[in-house]
Design a protein around this motif. Structure first.
Motif, mmCIF file in Angstrom:
data_model
loop_
_atom_site.group_PDB
_atom_site.id
_atom_site.type_symbol
_atom_site.label_atom_id
_atom_site.label_comp_id
_atom_site.label_asym_id
_atom_site.label_seq_id
_atom_site.Cartn_x
_atom_site.Cartn_y
_atom_site.Cartn_z
ATOM 1 N N LYS A 172 0.821 -1.217 0.000
ATOM 2 C CA LYS A 172 0.000 0.000 0.000
ATOM 3 C C LYS A 172 0.853 1.264 0.000
ATOM 4 O O LYS A 172 0.475 2.278 -0.578
ATOM 5 N N LYS A 173 2.006 1.174 0.635
ATOM 6 C CA LYS A 173 2.839 2.373 0.797
ATOM 7 C C LYS A 173 3.922 2.512 -0.266
ATOM 8 O O LYS A 173 4.178 3.619 -0.759
ATOM 9 N N TYR A 174 4.537 1.384 -0.623
ATOM 10 C CA TYR A 174 5.693 1.442 -1.511
ATOM 11 C C TYR A 174 5.485 0.782 -2.869
ATOM 12 O O TYR A 174 6.381 0.794 -3.711
ATOM 13 N N GLY A 175 4.320 0.166 -3.097
ATOM 14 C CA GLY A 175 4.149 -0.588 -4.332
ATOM 15 C C GLY A 175 5.082 -1.782 -4.324
ATOM 16 O O GLY A 175 5.147 -2.524 -3.340
ATOM 17 N N TYR A 176 5.845 -1.944 -5.399
ATOM 18 C CA TYR A 176 6.777 -3.071 -5.476
ATOM 19 C C TYR A 176 8.177 -2.731 -4.959
ATOM 20 O O TYR A 176 9.078 -3.557 -5.009
ATOM 21 N N ARG A 177 8.353 -1.544 -4.457
ATOM 22 C CA ARG A 177 9.677 -1.114 -4.005
ATOM 23 C C ARG A 177 9.939 -1.555 -2.572
ATOM 24 O O ARG A 177 9.011 -1.779 -1.805
#
Length: 199
Positions: free
Chosen positions: A18-23
């Protein structure tokens, strides 16, 4: 369980998705480096303050503190364990149950509008941008949700763990030797630390 898996089976933590996507989260502490000047000189064993291998008439170990530490506690090589880890990961990945779970996950992703064949496929197109966009976050969140619905991480992890345990039970003397070497290094480092703290 998923939060402790890291990215071994692709993203599996909903809050991170939710916060970083795939990072990866950017809250990891920066590696420590010595301050420029005398601190760097002592740490690396190289600098204008050192004359004939000594600083203020005190001998500096070759390579400074970093070199002394590497000499006292050399990082143990574990080729047997590393090779076994890689081969078992691939074996588990090809297991029928895992393949079926990946297929179910892929179908779940497709129903949500995302064409994905495998959770470990390259996502470079996403992470090449400076920050995660709405599409990346939506897909990452769906990715984790589909993993939860299909129990993909649980199935894959269980299969891999069973294969690892079986390999260990075979009684590889090399694995035992590598573990003993690692344990010895940890013990030496702990003793050295405790001795330094008491000074």
């Amino acid at each position: 369980m998923n939060a402790t898996m890291g990215r071994r089976y692709g993203i599996s933590d909903m809050e991170q998705a939710k916060k970083y996507g795939y990072r990866l989260p950017n809250n990891a502490p920066a590696p420590w480096e010595p301050k420029p000047g005398l601190e760097t000189t002592i740490f690396t064993g190289s600098g204008p303050e050192i004359v004939d291998g000594a600083l203020d008439n005190k001998r500096i170990p070759a390579g400074g503190c970093r070199g002394e530490t590497a000499a006292k506690f050399p990082a143990p090589r574990t080729p047997e364990a590393d090779e076994l880890d890689a081969s078992i990961f691939e074996q588990a990945r090809s297991d029928r149950g895992v393949v079926a779970a990946v297929g179910a996950w892929s179908s779940c992703m497709k129903k949500a509008g995302f064409e994905r064949s495998h959770p470990l496929e390259d996502l470079g197109a996403f992470v090449s941008s400076a920050t995660p966009g709405d599409e990346e976050i939506a897909q990452a969140v769906t990715d984790v949700r589909c993993k939860e619905e299909t129990r993909l991480v649980e199935i894959w992890s269980t299969e891999e763990s069973a294969r690892q345990e079986y390999a260990i039970k075979l009684g590889s003397s090399k694995l035992t030797k590598e573990k003993a070497l690692k344990d010895s290094n940890v013990s030496k480092a702990r003793q050295a630390y405790q001795k330094a703290v008491k000074r």
